[in-house]
Motif scaffolding. Structure first.
Motif, PDB file in Angstrom:
ATOM      1  N   GLY A  27      13.567  -3.876 -62.178  1.00 38.13           N
ATOM      2  CA  GLY A  27      13.900  -2.828 -61.207  1.00 38.13           C
ATOM      3  C   GLY A  27      12.801  -1.784 -61.108  1.00 38.13           C
ATOM      4  O   GLY A  27      12.444  -1.330 -60.005  1.00 38.13           O
ATOM      5  N   ALA A  28      12.224  -1.418 -62.247  1.00 39.18           N
ATOM      6  CA  ALA A  28      11.134  -0.442 -62.259  1.00 39.18           C
ATOM      7  C   ALA A  28       9.902  -0.985 -61.537  1.00 39.18           C
ATOM      8  O   ALA A  28       9.235  -0.258 -60.793  1.00 39.18           O
ATOM      9  CB  ALA A  28      10.784  -0.071 -63.700  1.00 39.18           C
ATOM     10  N   ALA A  29       9.613  -2.269 -61.730  1.00 35.95           N
ATOM     11  CA  ALA A  29       8.449  -2.874 -61.070  1.00 35.95           C
ATOM     12  C   ALA A  29       8.643  -2.936 -59.552  1.00 35.95           C
ATOM     13  O   ALA A  29       7.699  -2.694 -58.790  1.00 35.95           O
ATOM     14  CB  ALA A  29       8.183  -4.267 -61.625  1.00 35.95           C
ATOM     15  N   ILE A  30       9.858  -3.242 -59.112  1.00 34.78           N
ATOM     16  CA  ILE A  30      10.137  -3.260 -57.676  1.00 34.78           C
ATOM     17  C   ILE A  30       9.944  -1.856 -57.095  1.00 34.78           C
ATOM     18  O   ILE A  30       9.254  -1.675 -56.086  1.00 34.78           O
ATOM     19  CB  ILE A  30      11.563  -3.782 -57.401  1.00 34.78           C
ATOM     20  N   ALA A  31      10.531  -0.854 -57.752  1.00 35.18           N
ATOM     21  CA  ALA A  31      10.402   0.528 -57.286  1.00 35.18           C
ATOM     22  C   ALA A  31       8.940   0.991 -57.317  1.00 35.18           C
ATOM     23  O   ALA A  31       8.465   1.649 -56.384  1.00 35.18           O
ATOM     24  CB  ALA A  31      11.272   1.451 -58.140  1.00 35.18           C
ATOM     25  N   ALA A  32       8.229   0.631 -58.376  1.00 33.62           N
ATOM     26  CA  ALA A  32       6.825   1.043 -58.498  1.00 33.62           C
ATOM     27  C   ALA A  32       5.962   0.389 -57.425  1.00 33.62           C
ATOM     28  O   ALA A  32       5.041   1.024 -56.887  1.00 33.62           O
ATOM     29  CB  ALA A  32       6.293   0.692 -59.887  1.00 33.62           C
ATOM     30  N   THR A  33       6.239  -0.850 -57.097  1.00 33.02           N
ATOM     31  CA  THR A  33       5.470  -1.537 -56.055  1.00 33.02           C
ATOM     32  C   THR A  33       5.736  -0.892 -54.695  1.00 33.02           C
ATOM     33  O   THR A  33       4.812  -0.703 -53.894  1.00 33.02           O
ATOM     34  CB  THR A  33       5.797  -3.041 -56.034  1.00 33.02           C
ATOM     35  N   MET A  34       6.990  -0.544 -54.436  1.00 33.19           N
ATOM     36  CA  MET A  34       7.312   0.160 -53.192  1.00 33.19           C
ATOM     37  C   MET A  34       6.606   1.519 -53.143  1.00 33.19           C
ATOM     38  O   MET A  34       6.051   1.905 -52.106  1.00 33.19           O
ATOM     39  CB  MET A  34       8.819   0.327 -53.046  1.00 33.19           C
ATOM     40  N   ALA A  35       6.605   2.238 -54.268  1.00 34.81           N
ATOM     41  CA  ALA A  35       5.918   3.532 -54.340  1.00 34.81           C
ATOM     42  C   ALA A  35       4.410   3.351 -54.149  1.00 34.81           C
ATOM     43  O   ALA A  35       3.755   4.164 -53.472  1.00 34.81           O
ATOM     44  CB  ALA A  35       6.211   4.214 -55.676  1.00 34.81           C
ATOM     45  N   GLN A  36       3.853   2.299 -54.736  1.00 35.22           N
ATOM     46  CA  GLN A  36       2.428   2.000 -54.596  1.00 35.22           C
ATOM     47  C   GLN A  36       2.066   1.801 -53.118  1.00 35.22           C
ATOM     48  O   GLN A  36       1.083   2.353 -52.627  1.00 35.22           O
ATOM     49  CB  GLN A  36       2.102   0.739 -55.397  1.00 35.22           C
ATOM     50  N   ILE A  37       2.870   1.030 -52.408  1.00 35.17           N
ATOM     51  CA  ILE A  37       2.619   0.767 -50.987  1.00 35.17           C
ATOM     52  C   ILE A  37       2.762   2.054 -50.186  1.00 35.17           C
ATOM     53  O   ILE A  37       1.936   2.353 -49.315  1.00 35.17           O
ATOM     54  CB  ILE A  37       3.593  -0.316 -50.453  1.00 35.17           C
ATOM     55  N   ALA A  38       3.795   2.844 -50.478  1.00 34.30           N
ATOM     56  CA  ALA A  38       4.007   4.108 -49.759  1.00 34.30           C
ATOM     57  C   ALA A  38       2.843   5.069 -49.989  1.00 34.30           C
ATOM     58  O   ALA A  38       2.354   5.707 -49.039  1.00 34.30           O
ATOM     59  CB  ALA A  38       5.325   4.739 -50.195  1.00 34.30           C
ATOM     60  N   LEU A  39       2.388   5.173 -51.224  1.00 35.95           N
ATOM     61  CA  LEU A  39       1.260   6.060 -51.537  1.00 35.95           C
ATOM     62  C   LEU A  39      -0.012   5.588 -50.839  1.00 35.95           C
ATOM     63  O   LEU A  39      -0.756   6.402 -50.277  1.00 35.95           O
ATOM     64  CB  LEU A  39       1.039   6.128 -53.056  1.00 35.95           C
ATOM     65  N   THR A  40      -0.245   4.297 -50.877  1.00 36.74           N
ATOM     66  CA  THR A  40      -1.430   3.751 -50.199  1.00 36.74           C
ATOM     67  C   THR A  40      -1.359   4.035 -48.706  1.00 36.74           C
ATOM     68  O   THR A  40      -2.353   4.451 -48.093  1.00 36.74           O
ATOM     69  CB  THR A  40      -1.539   2.230 -50.462  1.00 36.74           C
ATOM     70  N   TRP A  41      -0.196   3.820 -48.108  1.00 42.28           N
ATOM     71  CA  TRP A  41      -0.024   4.088 -46.669  1.00 42.28           C
ATOM     72  C   TRP A  41      -0.228   5.569 -46.368  1.00 42.28           C
ATOM     73  O   TRP A  41      -0.889   5.937 -45.409  1.00 42.28           O
ATOM     74  CB  TRP A  41       1.357   3.621 -46.201  1.00 42.28           C
ATOM     75  N   TRP A  42       0.337   6.418 -47.194  1.00 39.27           N
ATOM     76  CA  TRP A  42       0.233   7.855 -46.988  1.00 39.27           C
ATOM     77  C   TRP A  42      -1.223   8.326 -47.058  1.00 39.27           C
ATOM     78  O   TRP A  42      -1.652   9.149 -46.260  1.00 39.27           O
ATOM     79  CB  TRP A  42       1.083   8.579 -48.031  1.00 39.27           C
TER      80      TRP A  42
END
Length: 180
Positions: A27-42
């Motif tokens: 669950g942490a890896a899924i959330a972290a990957t989503m956060a990684q993509i959001a940060l990269t997009w931002w």
């Protein structure tokens, strides 16, 4: 900084596994990957296809792990991702005008087409090897060994490969610069 962002999901997975279990880590890896993509997009307003493929695979395999309470699915994720990357690089090698590695580094380096193809082929072989290595460890080792391999083994092999690629590029860049 980019290095930390790229490996944040793996590091968080490792820490969550050591503190809790594979399901919390997933669950942490899924959330972290989503956060990684959001940060990269931002920050850049773009997301690489590699990041999107990784997100899709971790959501699918991680989701199956959590839903079915079967850790085998998350263990397959590195193999699937690496083999997909290997196949994508192979497709550009066989059918594309420019190889995947040339598309990624072509604005930074100028190399003869034959060298781009050799470099791309080495990445194909590396991705296939890394996927196979993960498969062997997940099949023949316990979960704790697999988690340690996922962080230290795969990261170590990747860093070693990148250093070897850098040495290869440096040698050929020196030759290319002498020709000018």
């Amino acid at each position: 900084m980019k290095f930390l962002v790229d490996f944040f999901p793996v590091l968080l997975f490792f820490v969550a596994y050591k503190l809790f279990d594979i399901y919390v880590a997933t669950g942490a890896a899924i959330a972290a990957t989503m956060a990684q993509i959001a940060l990269t997009w931002w920050k850049t307003k773009t997301v690489t296809p590699m990041h999107l493929v990784t997100l899709g695979v971790i959501v699918l395999f991680g989701g199956l792990t959590l839903y079915l309470r079967d850790e085998q699915f998350i263990k397959w994720k590195p193999t699937v991702v690496n083999w997909l990357f290997g196949l994508a690089f192979l497709a550009t090698h066989l059918f594309g005008g420019r190889t995947a590695i040339e598309r990624m580094l072509g604005t930074t380096f100028t190399l003869p087409q034959a060298l781009w193809r050799r470099l791309n082929l080495s990445w194909i072989l590396f991705f296939l090897f890394l996927g196979a290595a993960n498969f062997l460890v997940m099949t023949y080792c316990d979960s704790n060994t697999w988690v340690n391999f996922k962080l230290f083994g795969m990261l170590g092999l990747t860093l070693l490969f990148v250093v070897l690629q850098s040495l290869f590029l440096a040698k050929h860049l020196d030759e290319t610069c002498k020709d000018r």
